[in-house]
Structures are given as structure tokens and as C-alpha cells.
Design a protein around this motif. Structure first.
Motif, mmCIF file in Angstrom:
data_model
loop_
_atom_site.group_PDB
_atom_site.id
_atom_site.type_symbol
_atom_site.label_atom_id
_atom_site.label_comp_id
_atom_site.label_asym_id
_atom_site.label_seq_id
_atom_site.Cartn_x
_atom_site.Cartn_y
_atom_site.Cartn_z
ATOM 1 N N MET A 259 19.385 -1.138 2.086
ATOM 2 C CA MET A 259 18.234 -1.921 2.539
ATOM 3 C C MET A 259 17.330 -2.242 1.343
ATOM 4 S SD MET A 259 17.361 -3.014 5.572
ATOM 5 C CE MET A 259 17.901 -1.841 6.812
ATOM 6 N N GLU A 260 16.905 -3.493 1.247
ATOM 7 C CA GLU A 260 16.055 -3.907 0.131
ATOM 8 C C GLU A 260 14.684 -3.221 0.197
ATOM 9 O OE1 GLU A 260 14.003 -8.054 -1.481
ATOM 10 O OE2 GLU A 260 15.031 -7.988 0.449
ATOM 11 N N SER A 261 14.209 -2.755 -0.958
ATOM 12 C CA SER A 261 12.854 -2.191 -1.007
ATOM 13 C C SER A 261 11.849 -3.326 -1.135
ATOM 14 C CB SER A 261 12.727 -1.240 -2.198
ATOM 15 O OG SER A 261 13.504 -0.094 -1.974
ATOM 16 N N LEU A 262 10.875 -3.343 -0.258
ATOM 17 C CA LEU A 262 9.902 -4.428 -0.200
ATOM 18 C C LEU A 262 8.576 -3.995 -0.814
ATOM 19 C CD1 LEU A 262 10.774 -5.309 3.494
ATOM 20 C CD2 LEU A 262 11.428 -6.651 1.483
ATOM 21 N N LYS A 263 7.857 -4.976 -1.347
ATOM 22 C CA LYS A 263 6.554 -4.714 -1.968
ATOM 23 C C LYS A 263 5.470 -5.096 -0.959
ATOM 24 C CE LYS A 263 6.512 -5.733 -6.425
ATOM 25 N NZ LYS A 263 6.331 -6.519 -7.672
ATOM 26 N N VAL A 264 4.682 -4.106 -0.521
ATOM 27 C CA VAL A 264 3.732 -4.328 0.576
ATOM 28 C C VAL A 264 2.314 -3.943 0.140
ATOM 29 C CG1 VAL A 264 3.205 -3.804 2.985
ATOM 30 C CG2 VAL A 264 5.581 -3.720 2.200
ATOM 31 N N TYR A 265 1.386 -4.882 0.243
ATOM 32 C CA TYR A 265 -0.035 -4.611 -0.029
ATOM 33 C C TYR A 265 -0.775 -4.464 1.306
ATOM 34 C CZ TYR A 265 0.472 -5.480 -4.991
ATOM 35 O OH TYR A 265 0.849 -5.379 -6.305
ATOM 36 N N ILE A 266 -1.540 -3.383 1.422
ATOM 37 C CA ILE A 266 -2.322 -3.129 2.636
ATOM 38 C C ILE A 266 -3.792 -3.129 2.245
ATOM 39 C CG2 ILE A 266 -2.793 -1.482 4.489
ATOM 40 C CD1 ILE A 266 0.103 -0.509 4.192
ATOM 41 N N LEU A 267 -4.527 -4.107 2.740
ATOM 42 C CA LEU A 267 -5.921 -4.278 2.323
ATOM 43 C C LEU A 267 -6.856 -3.640 3.358
ATOM 44 C CD1 LEU A 267 -5.749 -8.022 1.202
ATOM 45 C CD2 LEU A 267 -5.114 -5.970 -0.073
ATOM 46 N N VAL A 268 -7.704 -2.737 2.885
ATOM 47 C CA VAL A 268 -8.646 -2.029 3.754
ATOM 48 C C VAL A 268 -10.058 -2.466 3.375
ATOM 49 C CG1 VAL A 268 -9.577 0.219 4.396
ATOM 50 C CG2 VAL A 268 -7.115 -0.046 4.007
ATOM 51 N N ALA A 269 -10.723 -3.186 4.289
ATOM 52 C CA ALA A 269 -12.055 -3.715 3.997
ATOM 53 C C ALA A 269 -13.153 -2.992 4.763
ATOM 54 C CB ALA A 269 -12.111 -5.207 4.327
ATOM 55 N N ASN A 270 -12.757 -2.145 5.707
ATOM 56 C CA ASN A 270 -13.722 -1.526 6.630
ATOM 57 C C ASN A 270 -13.579 -0.017 6.549
ATOM 58 O OD1 ASN A 270 -14.491 -0.295 9.270
ATOM 59 N ND2 ASN A 270 -15.057 -2.393 9.799
ATOM 60 N N ARG A 271 -14.670 0.707 6.436
ATOM 61 C CA ARG A 271 -14.664 2.160 6.225
ATOM 62 C C ARG A 271 -13.916 2.916 7.313
ATOM 63 N NH1 ARG A 271 -18.666 4.612 9.493
ATOM 64 N NH2 ARG A 271 -19.450 3.007 10.871
ATOM 65 N N MET A 272 -13.815 2.313 8.523
ATOM 66 C CA MET A 272 -13.152 2.989 9.639
ATOM 67 C C MET A 272 -11.635 2.821 9.611
ATOM 68 S SD MET A 272 -15.508 4.517 11.252
ATOM 69 C CE MET A 272 -14.679 4.998 12.769
ATOM 70 N N TYR A 273 -11.115 2.037 8.671
ATOM 71 C CA TYR A 273 -9.687 1.705 8.691
ATOM 72 C C TYR A 273 -8.931 2.179 7.445
ATOM 73 C CZ TYR A 273 -10.336 -0.493 13.089
ATOM 74 O OH TYR A 273 -10.598 -0.680 14.422
ATOM 75 N N THR A 274 -9.425 3.266 6.818
ATOM 76 C CA THR A 274 -8.706 3.817 5.664
ATOM 77 C C THR A 274 -7.381 4.458 6.087
ATOM 78 O OG1 THR A 274 -10.028 5.824 5.848
ATOM 79 C CG2 THR A 274 -10.794 4.161 4.292
ATOM 80 N N ASP A 275 -7.117 4.476 7.393
ATOM 81 C CA ASP A 275 -5.796 4.860 7.900
ATOM 82 C C ASP A 275 -4.701 3.962 7.301
ATOM 83 O OD1 ASP A 275 -4.109 6.342 9.993
ATOM 84 O OD2 ASP A 275 -3.705 4.235 10.480
ATOM 85 N N GLY A 276 -5.104 2.827 6.752
ATOM 86 C CA GLY A 276 -4.136 1.953 6.082
ATOM 87 C C GLY A 276 -3.390 2.677 4.972
ATOM 88 N N ILE A 277 -4.007 3.715 4.403
ATOM 89 C CA ILE A 277 -3.321 4.506 3.364
ATOM 90 C C ILE A 277 -2.146 5.265 3.985
ATOM 91 C CG2 ILE A 277 -3.588 6.448 1.765
ATOM 92 C CD1 ILE A 277 -6.560 5.472 1.430
ATOM 93 N N ARG A 278 -2.385 5.875 5.143
ATOM 94 C CA ARG A 278 -1.302 6.585 5.839
ATOM 95 C C ARG A 278 -0.187 5.610 6.226
ATOM 96 N NH1 ARG A 278 0.210 7.764 11.382
ATOM 97 N NH2 ARG A 278 -1.285 6.172 11.981
ATOM 98 N N SER A 279 -0.588 4.429 6.666
ATOM 99 C CA SER A 279 0.395 3.419 7.038
ATOM 100 C C SER A 279 1.242 3.038 5.828
ATOM 101 C CB SER A 279 -0.338 2.197 7.599
ATOM 102 O OG SER A 279 0.564 1.295 8.176
ATOM 103 N N GLY A 280 0.584 2.927 4.669
ATOM 104 C CA GLY A 280 1.315 2.633 3.434
ATOM 105 C C GLY A 280 2.288 3.744 3.083
ATOM 106 N N LEU A 281 1.831 4.972 3.246
ATOM 107 C CA LEU A 281 2.709 6.111 2.963
ATOM 108 C C LEU A 281 3.931 6.081 3.886
ATOM 109 C CD1 LEU A 281 3.371 8.741 1.546
ATOM 110 C CD2 LEU A 281 1.842 9.929 3.143
#
Lengths: 118, 110, 57
Positions: free
Chosen positions: A1-23
Motif C-alpha cells: 500500500m502506498e504511503s500517503l502524505k497527510v497534513y492535519i490542520l488544527v485551528a481551534n484549541r478544542m480540536y488538538t485531537d487532530g494529533i491523535r488522528s495523525g498518529l
């Protein structure tokens, strides 16, 4: 499976869960780049700091865009785990992205009350 | 597995876009495309919207899931309170988001 | 490369800057979801016509 490059932008203090999603994508062999915009940092619990370090170990990187990388999130050598990136650098980097994910909500225009400020 | 050009990934991260999720899924189906949807973090509150079960039935068990950890973090019981329209096997991890990236020819975040 | 920019709300200056860079030298299209009755049929058509879609907050 191809490894994809994904940027997750977090603009709101309540949504730093985006880091976990990235992990979550990193452990699926994708390259994850969570970006905290304008200083909307999470509380750096052990869990959060370990996730940020793990993203880096998996050849991704958590970035801070628009604010200095915080001193509170460092590796065992005391080096900052979060790298700084300018808005223009981020735009150029994202031209090569396979996916760009503006995560959750946009930045609030009002200050949080004490009940949820920490 | 290569991505299916007729499959549309909808990654739901915001709790305020149910009308767009429903609207897009319906329009995709009308156009002969197959929606595949993953709800994560605070968007899992949308499972309590009565329209969620209709969406889940439309997508089918293999093509809709929610993040079980998010559901638990938001205070729900992922064993005793599985959302209407889902089964326990659709309470998933972020790996389901990876499946969206791998399996779908097109992708949108809501 | 055909890129589609979708807006869920009025884009702020950061978003405008990023979109400007992402769209440079590309065939760019856009769609505004921040209206009372979005034309979802048209959005699906635009998504499937594009190589990449970015849906901003």
C-alpha cells in the motif's frame, strides 16, 4: 500500500485531537503532519507528548504555524518535539500533500471562560 | 487494494455539519457513487441525530463507522449504547480513516 | 492537477494565503457550502472532476 502524505490542520484549541488522528495514520504507514495553527496548543500531558514524539518517530512531524514552538513539549534530551513552520512554508509543503485535512472547527474569536480555559 | 474511483470518502471531524454529510451522501448515491463515512472526535455526537440511522442503513456495514475511543471520551458507553444503525463491529479505531484513504478515489473532510 | 477548494465558512486570511499557494499554476475550482441550500449534486460533480479536494473549516 502506498504511503500517503497527510497534513492535519488544527485551528481551534478544542480540536488538538487532530494529533491523535495523525498518529492513527502514521501507524497505518502514512506520513502524518499535524499542524497547530496560531498557538492553539494542547495541554502537554504525558499522553500528548508521547503521541507527538511517536508521530516524529514514524517519519512525520507536528508543526506549529504562527506561534513559537512551546518549551513544554521536549524529548529526553530537552530538544523541542514540535517544529516551527511559517504560513508560506506550510502552503508550499502542502502542494505535495496527498490529503489536507482542516480538522474540527475554525478558531474562536472570543476568549474561553475559566470553566474551559485550561 | 487500489482506490475505487467511484467511492467517496467523507471524514467527519466537526459536530456541526450533519446537513452536509447527509446532502453529500445522498447526492453521491444519486450520481452512482458509493459514500464511505467515518465519524471521529466530537462529530460522534451526530450519532444521536435521528438522521444518523438512515445514513448508516444507506451506507451499509462496511462503509460507515465511528471512532470508539472518541465515543468513550465524549462520555458514551460503546458497549451498552451502540448508536442506532451500527453494530459493535462498526465501533472502530483511526485505522478506519486509513481505509478511507486507501479505498476511496475521492475524499472530503466535513 | 485540478484542485477544488470548498469553504464551510467565510475563509480567513490564513486560509486565503494557503489557497493562493495551493492553487498556483493549477486548474483551481471552488464551492461554497456556507449557503442556505448548497447544491450537493454540483459539489459531488466537482469533487469527482477534481484530482484533489480541500474542505476548509
Amino acid at each position: 500500500m502506498e504511503s500517503l502524505k497527510v497534513y492535519i490542520l488544527v485551528a481551534n484549541r478544542m480540536y488538538t485531537d487532530g494529533i491523535r488522528s495523525g498518529l492513527g495514520l502514521a501507524v497505518e504507514n502514512h506520513y502524518a503532519f499535524p499542524v497547530i495553527m496560531n498557538g492553539e496548543f494542547p495541554s502537554f500531558s504525558t499522553y500528548m507528548s508521547e503521541n507527538i514524539a511517536w508521530v516524529k518517530d514514524m517519519e512525520g512531524q507536528v508543526y506549529s504555524c504562527g506561534a513559537p514552538a512551546p518549551d513544554a513539549c521536549v524529548d529526553e534530551d530537552g530538544d523541542k518535539l514540535i517544529a516551527e513552520i511559517t504560513l508560506e512554508e506550510l502552503g508550499e509543503a502542502m502542494r505535495d500533500a496527498d490529503f489536507i485535512i482542516p480538522y474540527g472547527l475554525s478558531k474562536q474569536t472570543n476568549e474561553p471562560p475559566p470553566a474551559c480555559a485550561e | 487494494m487500489s482506490a475505487d474511483p467511484n467511492k467517496l470518502a467523507i471524514f467527519v471531524t466537526s459536530p456541526q455539519n450533519m446537513r452536509h454529510v447527509i446532502g453529500l451522501a445522498n447526492a453521491a448515491e444519486k450520481a452512482g457513487k458509493k459514500p464511505m463515512v467515518f465519524f471521529t472526535y466530537k462529530s460522534i455526537h451526530l450519532t444521536k441525530d435521528p438522521r444518523f440511522k438512515v445514513l448508516a442503513d444507506k451506507c451499509g456495514a462496511d462503509n460507515i463507522a465511528i471512532c470508539a475511543d472518541s465515543y468513550t471520551c465524549e462520555g458514551y458507553d460503546y458497549i451498552a449504547d451502540v448508536p442506532a444503525g451500527l453494530s459493535a463491529s462498526q465501533m472502530r479505531t483511526q485505522a478506519f480513516h486509513g481505509a478511507l484513504l486507501d479505498e476511496c478515489g475521492k475524499y472530503i473532510v466535513l | 492537477m485540478k484542485i477544488l477548494q470548498v469553504y464551510r465558512s467565510e475563509p480567513n486570511n490564513d486560509v486565503k494565503t494557503l489557497v493562493g499557494i495551493l492553487n498556483r499554476d493549477r486548474d483551481a475550482d471552488e464551492f461554497n457550502l456556507n449557503v442556505e441550500n448548497p447544491d450537493y449534486d454540483m459539489l459531488v460533480s466537482k469533487i469527482f472532476a477534481a484530482d484533489k479536494t480541500v474542505c476548509w473549516w
